[in-house]
Every structure is written in structure tokens, then in C-alpha cells.
Design an enzyme around this catalytic site. Sequence first.
Site, PDB file in Angstrom:
ATOM      1  N   ASN A  13       0.861  -1.099   0.028  1.00  0.00           N
ATOM      2  CA  ASN A  13       0.138  -0.112  -0.108  1.00  0.00           C
ATOM      3  C   ASN A  13       0.930   1.102   0.213  1.00  0.00           C
ATOM      4  OD1 ASN A  13      -1.684   2.182   0.583  1.00  0.00           O
ATOM      5  ND2 ASN A  13      -2.256   1.466   2.567  1.00  0.00           N
ATOM      6  N   LYS A  15       0.168   4.199  -0.110  1.00  0.00           N
ATOM      7  CA  LYS A  15      -0.435   5.357   0.475  1.00  0.00           C
ATOM      8  C   LYS A  15      -0.196   6.697  -0.575  1.00  0.00           C
ATOM      9  CE  LYS A  15      -0.082   3.148   4.847  1.00  0.00           C
ATOM     10  NZ  LYS A  15       0.068   3.346   6.075  1.00  0.00           N
ATOM     11  N   HIS A  98      -9.382   1.426   4.783  1.00  0.00           N
ATOM     12  CA  HIS A  98      -7.947   1.656   5.423  1.00  0.00           C
ATOM     13  C   HIS A  98      -8.292   2.425   6.705  1.00  0.00           C
ATOM     14  CE1 HIS A  98      -3.843   2.598   6.538  1.00  0.00           C
ATOM     15  NE2 HIS A  98      -3.595   1.477   5.769  1.00  0.00           N
ATOM     16  N   GLU A 100      -6.455   4.711   7.729  1.00  0.00           N
ATOM     17  CA  GLU A 100      -6.119   6.203   7.337  1.00  0.00           C
ATOM     18  C   GLU A 100      -7.455   6.986   6.899  1.00  0.00           C
ATOM     19  OE1 GLU A 100      -2.754   5.497   5.494  1.00  0.00           O
ATOM     20  OE2 GLU A 100      -1.707   4.929   7.409  1.00  0.00           O
ATOM     21  N   GLU A 170      -5.307  -4.641  10.361  1.00  0.00           N
ATOM     22  CA  GLU A 170      -4.482  -3.745  10.630  1.00  0.00           C
ATOM     23  C   GLU A 170      -4.443  -3.007  12.023  1.00  0.00           C
ATOM     24  OE1 GLU A 170      -2.284  -2.752   6.617  1.00  0.00           O
ATOM     25  OE2 GLU A 170      -3.964  -1.087   7.156  1.00  0.00           O
ATOM     26  N   GLY A 176       2.707   2.409  10.804  1.00  0.00           N
ATOM     27  CA  GLY A 176       3.561   3.571  10.444  1.00  0.00           C
ATOM     28  C   GLY A 176       4.332   4.075  11.878  1.00  0.00           C
ATOM     29  N   SER A 216       3.674  -2.068  10.257  1.00  0.00           N
ATOM     30  CA  SER A 216       4.964  -2.150  10.546  1.00  0.00           C
ATOM     31  C   SER A 216       5.646  -3.442  10.335  1.00  0.00           C
ATOM     32  CB  SER A 216       5.574  -1.747  11.922  1.00  0.00           C
ATOM     33  OG  SER A 216       5.074  -0.342  12.002  1.00  0.00           O
TER      34      SER A 216
HETATM   35  P1  13P Z   1       3.153   0.145   7.472  1.00  0.00           P
HETATM   36  O1  13P Z   1       3.783  -0.862   7.071  1.00  0.00           O
HETATM   37  O2  13P Z   1       3.777   1.573   7.005  1.00  0.00           O
HETATM   38  O3  13P Z   1       3.019   0.325   9.084  1.00  0.00           O
HETATM   39  O4  13P Z   1       1.645   0.503   7.040  1.00  0.00           O
HETATM   40  C1  13P Z   1       0.904  -0.378   7.048  1.00  0.00           C
HETATM   41  C2  13P Z   1      -0.565  -0.144   6.297  1.00  0.00           C
HETATM   42  O5  13P Z   1      -1.031   0.651   6.785  1.00  0.00           O
HETATM   43  C3  13P Z   1      -0.675  -0.700   5.108  1.00  0.00           C
HETATM   44  O6  13P Z   1      -1.820  -0.744   4.705  1.00  0.00           O
END
Ligand code: 13P
Length: 255
Positions: A13, A15, A98, A100, A170, A176, A216
Site C-alpha cells: 500500500n 499510500k 483503511h 487512514e 491492521e 507506521g 509495520s
Molecule cells: P506500515 O507498514 O507503514 O506500518 O503501514 C501499514 C499499512 O497501513 C498498510 O496498509
Amino acid sequence: MKKSARKAIIAGNWKMNKTATEAAQLIDELIPAVAGADCEVVICTPFTSLVTAVEKTKGTNIHVGAENVHFEKSGAFTGEISADMLVDLGVEYVITGHSERRQYFAETDETVNKRTKAALEAGLKVIVCVGESLAQREQGVTEELVRMQTKIALQGVTAEEMSRVIIAYEPVWAIGTGRTATADQAQEVCVAIRKVIGELYGEVVAEATTVQYGGSMNAKNADELLGKLDVDGGLIGGASLKAPDFGAIVAAASK
Ligand code: 13P
């Protein structure tokens, strides 16, 4: 590691990262890095890189996904992208729900459900994200919360359509942050998700559904997380932007 009943999927992903020009460069590095994969490899890119990604990955083992989709087919929804628009580009996957999007763009379980259904109707494969916040984990409601998110996201989704649904667990506190769920924590919640799918669709569908972990995941911890019986792959943020790291995670899922 081979979980014979179901497909391991490693999805990046990206982002809001990479211009189309930078995406082309990264894909050039990713193609050799994942060429030997014995799992499904997906990159979910910003809308602006999808054409480049579809073109550049033709004839490779990399599949392309979007990071969001609107639920209406067309109309006065300025700035939105429909499922048919993605399909027309040759996009195969899309992420819905997601954290976010839930946190910054007011996504609710109901809109996640609408997006998921619209994407499935258009023929896309959907990675539905669920996961608890740190406060919710500390309150001891992780399982209830994840069960509820999964159930609402899948309202009206048929057993047949479930063959195109992937659930990504997640935990918000692990995204992150460099703070990964332990392999046992990931396994525990992935089992809970499979259980709720079993209640909704029966054992056969539950056993066949890919349940990923995200948060992560990186080249160092992938082996242990993916070694768990019910962790069928990963949704990777930061580490998906570096070809050697993403390649290492794909290799871990191919064992
Ligand atoms: P990270 O791997 O940067 O923690 O992000 C995970 C994520 O949100 C994947 O959709």
C-alpha cells in the site's frame, strides 16, 4: 511456509507516495525483486500512478490495485473515482476501509460496506481493512470491534463474491509506528476474523479466505508473522516503497 488451502498475498500500500515518474522507477526495481515469488504480489498505488503501474507490470507477476474507490457508479461526485473507471484501466484490486481513510476522511463501516460491494459488483478483488485503535485494545474490545467491522463491511456480499475478498487485519497502533503486533497477537485476531467469516459463510469459505496482517511489517519480522497458520500474507506500507525490503517480505511469504 505453505498454507495449502489458501493463497498468500503480499500487497504493498503505497499510500500518498510516488509521482508517476517515481512509480515507474520503483516498479523497474520491484519486477526483478519479486520475480521468483510463490505468492500473489500486489502493488496498490495512488490513482495517478495506476496507468503507469498497469502498463509496466504487463507480463510480470505483479498485480495492480487502487487505494480507494467510490461507491456510486457515476455522477456528481467531484474528485471521486468509480469502480468501473478502475476496471477500465486494467486495475485488479482495491483497498477499502483503511484506517487512514476512516480516521482522516470520515469513512464509516457503512461506507466501507458500500465501497466493498460496488467494487465487487464491478469485478474487482477487494482488500477490506479492519483493526482496533490502541485505546480499544487497552479496553479489551479488539475482538468485538474487529468482528463488528468485518460483519458490517461484508453485509450483502455473497459467498461467491467472497472468493474475491481479502481481509487485512491492521491494528491502528501498529501502522507506521514501527510497533508491530506480535506474531501471536496477529494470529489471534486473524483467527477471530476467520471465525466470523465462518459464522457468516460457513467453514469452506472461511478456510479459503485470505486474511492478511498489516502494520509495520518489514523484511526482519515478516518471517515470524507469516509463519503463523492464519496469517496468510501482509499489507505493507513503508516497506513496500523499497524494492529490496518488499522483495524480502515476498520471499518470506513464498517459503
Ligand atoms: P506500515 O507498514 O507503514 O506500518 O503501514 C501499514 C499499512 O497501513 C498498510 O496498509
